[in-house]
Design a protein around this motif. Structure first.
Motif, PDB file in Angstrom:
ATOM      1  N   GLY A   7       0.822  -1.205   0.000  1.00 12.13           N
ATOM      2  CA  GLY A   7       0.000   0.000   0.000  1.00 12.13           C
ATOM      3  C   GLY A   7       0.854   1.252   0.000  1.00 12.13           C
ATOM      4  N   ILE A  10      -1.211   6.712   2.302  1.00 18.42           N
ATOM      5  CA  ILE A  10      -0.644   7.673   3.254  1.00 18.42           C
ATOM      6  C   ILE A  10       0.350   6.972   4.172  1.00 18.42           C
ATOM      7  CG2 ILE A  10      -1.222   9.145   5.233  1.00 18.42           C
ATOM      8  CD1 ILE A  10      -3.659  10.068   3.669  1.00 18.42           C
ATOM      9  N   ALA A  11      -0.081   5.880   4.818  1.00 23.19           N
ATOM     10  CA  ALA A  11       0.799   5.219   5.791  1.00 23.19           C
ATOM     11  C   ALA A  11       2.045   4.609   5.132  1.00 23.19           C
ATOM     12  CB  ALA A  11       0.016   4.125   6.523  1.00 23.19           C
ATOM     13  N   GLU A  30       2.340  -0.908  -4.529  1.00 22.19           N
ATOM     14  CA  GLU A  30       1.060  -0.200  -4.632  1.00 22.19           C
ATOM     15  C   GLU A  30       0.249  -0.766  -5.803  1.00 22.19           C
ATOM     16  OE1 GLU A  30      -0.991   2.093  -3.165  1.00 22.19           O
ATOM     17  OE2 GLU A  30      -2.203   1.891  -4.966  1.00 22.19           O
ATOM     18  N   ARG A  31      -1.013  -1.063  -5.504  1.00 25.63           N
ATOM     19  CA  ARG A  31      -1.899  -1.635  -6.523  1.00 25.63           C
ATOM     20  C   ARG A  31      -2.166  -0.656  -7.676  1.00 25.63           C
ATOM     21  NH1 ARG A  31      -7.654  -2.995  -4.118  1.00 25.63           N
ATOM     22  NH2 ARG A  31      -7.592  -0.766  -3.753  1.00 25.63           N
ATOM     23  N   ARG A  38      -7.422  10.281  -6.403  1.00 26.97           N
ATOM     24  CA  ARG A  38      -7.800   9.768  -5.083  1.00 26.97           C
ATOM     25  C   ARG A  38      -9.200  10.246  -4.712  1.00 26.97           C
ATOM     26  NH1 ARG A  38      -4.321   5.759  -3.488  1.00 26.97           N
ATOM     27  NH2 ARG A  38      -2.310   6.264  -4.373  1.00 26.97           N
ATOM     28  N   THR A  44      -9.343  17.164   6.054  1.00 33.48           N
ATOM     29  CA  THR A  44      -8.813  17.971   7.142  1.00 33.48           C
ATOM     30  C   THR A  44      -7.663  17.200   7.755  1.00 33.48           C
ATOM     31  OG1 THR A  44     -11.067  18.655   7.551  1.00 33.48           O
ATOM     32  CG2 THR A  44      -9.462  19.223   9.238  1.00 33.48           C
ATOM     33  N   ARG A 102      -6.987  15.867  -0.944  1.00 29.49           N
ATOM     34  CA  ARG A 102      -6.471  14.562  -0.546  1.00 29.49           C
ATOM     35  C   ARG A 102      -5.383  14.104  -1.532  1.00 29.49           C
ATOM     36  NH1 ARG A 102      -9.426   9.303  -0.703  1.00 29.49           N
ATOM     37  NH2 ARG A 102      -8.667   8.044   1.035  1.00 29.49           N
ATOM     38  N   TYR A 106      -1.352  12.883  -0.781  1.00 30.72           N
ATOM     39  CA  TYR A 106      -0.759  11.620  -1.249  1.00 30.72           C
ATOM     40  C   TYR A 106       0.492  11.901  -2.069  1.00 30.72           C
ATOM     41  CZ  TYR A 106      -4.626   8.469  -0.032  1.00 30.72           C
ATOM     42  OH  TYR A 106      -5.549   7.707   0.631  1.00 30.72           O
ATOM     43  N   PHE A 126      -1.184  -6.882  -4.267  1.00 28.77           N
ATOM     44  CA  PHE A 126      -0.930  -7.974  -3.327  1.00 28.77           C
ATOM     45  C   PHE A 126      -2.151  -8.890  -3.283  1.00 28.77           C
ATOM     46  CE2 PHE A 126      -1.738  -9.520   0.984  1.00 28.77           C
ATOM     47  CZ  PHE A 126      -0.549 -10.146   1.315  1.00 28.77           C
ATOM     48  N   ASP A 155      -2.581  -1.239   3.476  1.00 32.19           N
ATOM     49  CA  ASP A 155      -3.392  -1.309   2.256  1.00 32.19           C
ATOM     50  C   ASP A 155      -4.841  -0.898   2.485  1.00 32.19           C
ATOM     51  OD1 ASP A 155      -3.563  -3.626   3.805  1.00 32.19           O
ATOM     52  OD2 ASP A 155      -3.858  -4.968   2.104  1.00 32.19           O
ATOM     53  N   ASP A 293      -5.543   2.553   8.122  1.00 33.16           N
ATOM     54  CA  ASP A 293      -6.937   2.130   7.958  1.00 33.16           C
ATOM     55  C   ASP A 293      -7.086   0.615   7.967  1.00 33.16           C
ATOM     56  OD1 ASP A 293      -7.787   4.722   7.770  1.00 33.16           O
ATOM     57  OD2 ASP A 293      -8.737   4.521   5.800  1.00 33.16           O
ATOM     58  N   GLY A 305      -8.281  10.145  10.088  1.00 32.70           N
ATOM     59  CA  GLY A 305      -7.762   8.928   9.459  1.00 32.70           C
ATOM     60  C   GLY A 305      -6.321   9.068   8.984  1.00 32.70           C
ATOM     61  N   ALA A 306      -6.035  10.180   8.323  1.00 36.39           N
ATOM     62  CA  ALA A 306      -4.681  10.384   7.793  1.00 36.39           C
ATOM     63  C   ALA A 306      -3.682  10.530   8.940  1.00 36.39           C
ATOM     64  CB  ALA A 306      -4.670  11.619   6.904  1.00 36.39           C
ATOM     65  N   SER A 309      -2.917   7.237  10.650  1.00 30.93           N
ATOM     66  CA  SER A 309      -2.075   6.357   9.833  1.00 30.93           C
ATOM     67  C   SER A 309      -0.616   6.784   9.941  1.00 30.93           C
ATOM     68  CB  SER A 309      -2.498   6.426   8.363  1.00 30.93           C
ATOM     69  OG  SER A 309      -3.837   6.070   8.258  1.00 30.93           O
TER      70      SER A 309
HETATM   71  C1  LIG Z   1     -14.398  10.594   1.472  1.00 31.46           C
HETATM   72  C2  LIG Z   1     -13.299  10.533   2.488  1.00 31.46           C
HETATM   73  C3  LIG Z   1     -13.022  11.651   3.252  1.00 31.46           C
HETATM   74  C4  LIG Z   1     -11.990  11.590   4.202  1.00 31.46           C
HETATM   75  N1  LIG Z   1     -11.734  12.692   4.942  1.00 31.46           N
HETATM   76  C5  LIG Z   1     -10.717  12.661   5.829  1.00 31.46           C
HETATM   77  C6  LIG Z   1     -10.376  13.807   6.581  1.00 31.46           C
HETATM   78  O1  LIG Z   1     -10.993  14.866   6.478  1.00 31.46           O
HETATM   79  N2  LIG Z   1      -9.308  13.722   7.425  1.00 31.46           N
HETATM   80  C7  LIG Z   1      -8.574  12.566   7.547  1.00 31.46           C
HETATM   81  O2  LIG Z   1      -7.592  12.551   8.313  1.00 31.46           O
HETATM   82  N3  LIG Z   1      -8.898  11.472   6.879  1.00 31.46           N
HETATM   83  C8  LIG Z   1      -9.941  11.481   6.022  1.00 31.46           C
HETATM   84  N4  LIG Z   1     -10.251  10.369   5.322  1.00 31.46           N
HETATM   85  C9  LIG Z   1      -9.575   9.112   5.665  1.00 31.46           C
HETATM   86  C10 LIG Z   1      -8.169   9.013   5.136  1.00 31.46           C
HETATM   87  O3  LIG Z   1      -8.134   9.249   3.740  1.00 31.46           O
HETATM   88  C11 LIG Z   1      -7.640   7.628   5.483  1.00 31.46           C
HETATM   89  O4  LIG Z   1      -7.771   7.402   6.864  1.00 31.46           O
HETATM   90  C12 LIG Z   1      -6.181   7.471   5.102  1.00 31.46           C
HETATM   91  O5  LIG Z   1      -6.051   7.621   3.698  1.00 31.46           O
HETATM   92  C13 LIG Z   1      -5.651   6.109   5.549  1.00 31.46           C
HETATM   93  O6  LIG Z   1      -4.352   5.929   5.059  1.00 31.46           O
HETATM   94  P1  LIG Z   1      -3.819   4.470   4.707  1.00 31.46           P
HETATM   95  O7  LIG Z   1      -2.480   4.673   4.134  1.00 31.46           O
HETATM   96  O8  LIG Z   1      -4.004   3.585   5.885  1.00 31.46           O
HETATM   97  O9  LIG Z   1      -4.817   3.920   3.611  1.00 31.46           O
HETATM   98  P2  LIG Z   1      -5.064   4.500   2.153  1.00 31.46           P
HETATM   99  O10 LIG Z   1      -4.771   5.936   2.081  1.00 31.46           O
HETATM  100  O11 LIG Z   1      -6.420   4.021   1.745  1.00 31.46           O
HETATM  101  O12 LIG Z   1      -3.964   3.759   1.287  1.00 31.46           O
HETATM  102  C14 LIG Z   1      -4.027   2.381   1.031  1.00 31.46           C
HETATM  103  C15 LIG Z   1      -3.267   2.126  -0.253  1.00 31.46           C
HETATM  104  O13 LIG Z   1      -3.148   0.721  -0.445  1.00 31.46           O
HETATM  105  C16 LIG Z   1      -3.390   0.411  -1.794  1.00 31.46           C
HETATM  106  N5  LIG Z   1      -3.867  -0.977  -1.850  1.00 31.46           N
HETATM  107  C17 LIG Z   1      -5.061  -1.459  -1.436  1.00 31.46           C
HETATM  108  N6  LIG Z   1      -5.122  -2.787  -1.628  1.00 31.46           N
HETATM  109  C18 LIG Z   1      -3.934  -3.152  -2.156  1.00 31.46           C
HETATM  110  C19 LIG Z   1      -3.386  -4.405  -2.571  1.00 31.46           C
HETATM  111  N7  LIG Z   1      -4.096  -5.537  -2.483  1.00 31.46           N
HETATM  112  N8  LIG Z   1      -2.122  -4.425  -3.072  1.00 31.46           N
HETATM  113  C20 LIG Z   1      -1.390  -3.269  -3.165  1.00 31.46           C
HETATM  114  N9  LIG Z   1      -1.870  -2.060  -2.797  1.00 31.46           N
HETATM  115  C21 LIG Z   1      -3.120  -1.999  -2.293  1.00 31.46           C
HETATM  116  C22 LIG Z   1      -4.449   1.424  -2.230  1.00 31.46           C
HETATM  117  O14 LIG Z   1      -4.454   1.599  -3.640  1.00 31.46           O
HETATM  118  C23 LIG Z   1      -3.982   2.673  -1.482  1.00 31.46           C
HETATM  119  O15 LIG Z   1      -3.086   3.445  -2.241  1.00 31.46           O
HETATM  120  C24 LIG Z   1     -11.264  10.398   4.375  1.00 31.46           C
HETATM  121  C25 LIG Z   1     -11.545   9.276   3.582  1.00 31.46           C
HETATM  122  C26 LIG Z   1     -12.551   9.343   2.648  1.00 31.46           C
HETATM  123  C27 LIG Z   1     -12.834   8.125   1.805  1.00 31.46           C
END
Ligand SMILES: Cc1cc2nc3c(=O)[nH]c(=O)nc-3n(C[C@H](O)[C@H](O)[C@H](O)COP(=O)(O)OP(=O)(O)OC[C@H]3O[C@@H](n4cnc5c(N)ncnc54)[C@H](O)[C@@H]3O)c2cc1C
Length: 406
Positions: A7, A10-11, A30-31, A38, A44, A102, A106, A126, A155, A293, A305-306, A309
């Motif tokens: 993934g 963000i994380a 990354e998928r 995005r 926020t 957003r 990223y 993956f 992911d 997440d 969420g961001a 992470s």
């Molecule tokens: C509509 C919306 C509004 C939001 N508003 C806010 C906000 O205001 N403030 C805030 O802090 N957060 C907000 N969030 C949440 C925030 O975007 C997430 O909490 C944050 O992106 C989590 O980061 P992450 O890296 O864990 O996951 P993600 O950012 O989802 O990244 C996961 C990555 O893994 C990749 N992936 C998935 N499956 C696979 C696989 N099988 N193989 C390889 N790669 C894979 C995906 O393509 C993606 O790039 C919002 C989310 C949404 C949907």
């Protein structure tokens, strides 16, 4: 040690940088492709997220993005103020929360990781993993594999790594409000400087903020009790979204009509989910672990969420640096993180529930909220310090070997 990070959202990139600071080499898989659009137009990004980036020298990559938000003001459908609260509590460093696209967050994080020599392989989906005698082997949809000492699932909410660790893991929970919003250049609505105005409308939650360059950021959370069928939301046309939102906001005070008139087409919305309790964040063998997440998604209503992470990524690197082996590091990581993130997921769930309140819930909310905010104003935001005031000192040890042997 070599880490496979699944993934590159963000994380993932933040973890890769944090690991490089503690001498662990990694590859991010990354998928999607590098330029994927995005979902979730604007987010926020709260002050504790910037604090965590600063802990590993990544803050300046995002500091120039977006617009600072000082305060949230709440109004009801008739425009009556329900109170407000400072956005970043009383942080000693004065760090503000920032609202930003957003996609730009990223991009900034992955560009910064690339500058620091992090390898990201795009178009690598993956599909599963096995433990090997010395580490772990990841399998990808294109039939290829990769080997490493540990594998970290960054992911996202529909994590495949979570399923690999625990095939019986509960699925994400549907949150009964949708998300839609964006930025309107050239429309300056009437609102105090640096204040996000949030309206508990009679049928829909609606929010707006005027930006210093004369634009408006907005979002709405139309209620939807049942989870929409796959593809149902993306099949809705711009006219259907606009018409539905206009109907939901009809009769409420405020600039929603003006915003819906000016919002660039096409409007499109998303269903939202959270992950209340993931029992197993790691495989118990020191090979695979979840962050972000994948381990604990919160509803967007928490705006955390961001930040969560990023905090995870930094703390996991500290644990791998300080603990004697990876199994102990993963257990320590869970000890340090679980209570905090689950409290935030619950905070997000309650905020979302307030947005979808029925007539009695609205009455209770409109009576209680001014009292809650008056109390919050008296303590100067102290009650939210646990959330936005969180500070990570990257150099501080997170594991005490003498305590572990007692
Ligand atoms: C509509 C919306 C509004 C939001 N508003 C806010 C906000 O205001 N403030 C805030 O802090 N957060 C907000 N969030 C949440 C925030 O975007 C997430 O909490 C944050 O992106 C989590 O980061 P992450 O890296 O864990 O996951 P993600 O950012 O989802 O990244 C996961 C990555 O893994 C990749 N992936 C998935 N499956 C696979 C696989 N099988 N193989 C390889 N790669 C894979 C995906 O393509 C993606 O790039 C919002 C989310 C949404 C949907």
């Amino acid at each position: 040690m070599h880490a496979l990070i699944i993934g590159g959202g963000i994380a993932g990139p933040v973890l890769a940088v944090a690991l490089s600071r503690v001498g662990i080499d990694s590859t991010v898989f990354e998928r999607g492709s590098r330029d994927d659009d995005r979902r979730g137009a604007w987010i926020t990004f709260q002050a504790n997220g910037m604090d965590a980036l600063r802990a590993i020298g990544m803050a300046e990559s995002v500091e120039a993005l977006g617009y600072p938000v000082d305060r949230i003001g709440f109004v009801n459908g008739s425009g009556r103020s329900l109170g407000g609260m400072p956005m970043a509590a009383r942080r000693l460093d004065g760090q503000a929360s920032v609202v930003m696209p957003r996609a730009e967050l990223y991009r900034a994080l992955s560009d910064r990781a690339a500058q620091q020599g992090v390898r990201v392989e795009y178009d690598r989906e993956f599909v599963g993993a096995e433990r090997t005698a010395t580490g772990v082997r990841a399998r990808f949809a294109d039939g290829t594999t990769a080997e490493g000492d540990i594998l970290i699932g960054a992911d996202g909410i529909h994590s495949r790594v979570r399923q690999t660790i625990d095939p019986a893991a509960a699925p994400p929970r549907y949150v009964p409000v949708l998300n839609i919003g964006g930025f309107i250049p050239g429309l300056a609505v009437d609102a105090p400087d640096q204040e996000f105005v949030m309206q508990f409308g009679s049928r829909c939650f609606f929010a707006w903020m005027r930006t210093p360059d004369g634009g408006t950021i907005w979002f709405a959370n139309p209620p939807m009790r049942r989870e929409p069928a796959r593809g149902a939301l993306s099949a809705m046309s711009d006219a259907e979204w606009r018409g539905w939102l206009r109907d939901l906001m009809r009769g409420d005070a405020g600039p929603s009509a003006e915003i819906l008139e000016a919002a660039p087409a096409p409007l499109t919305g998303w269903a939202t989910y959270d992950m209340p309790v993931v029992r197993n964040w790691h495989d118990g063998a020191g090979r695979m672990v979840l962050i972000g997440d994948a381990a604990h998604a919160t509803s967007p209503a928490a705006g955390q969420g961001a930040a969560m992470s990023i905090e995870d990524a930094v703390v996991l690197a500290q644990c791998l640096r300080d603990c004697p082996d990876t199994g102990t590091a993963f257990s320590r990581f869970v000890e340090l993180r679980r209570a905090r993130v689950e409290r935030i997921v619950e905070h997000g769930r309650r905020s979302s529930a307030r947005k979808a309140a029925g007539p009695i819930g609205r009455l209770v909310r409109d009576t209680m909220m001014p009292m809650i905010f008056r109390r919050a104003a008296r303590d100067g935001g102290e009650s939210m310090m646990w959330l936005q005031g969180h500070h990570i000192d990257f150099d501080a040890p997170v594991f005490d070997p003498s305590a572990a042997t007692k």
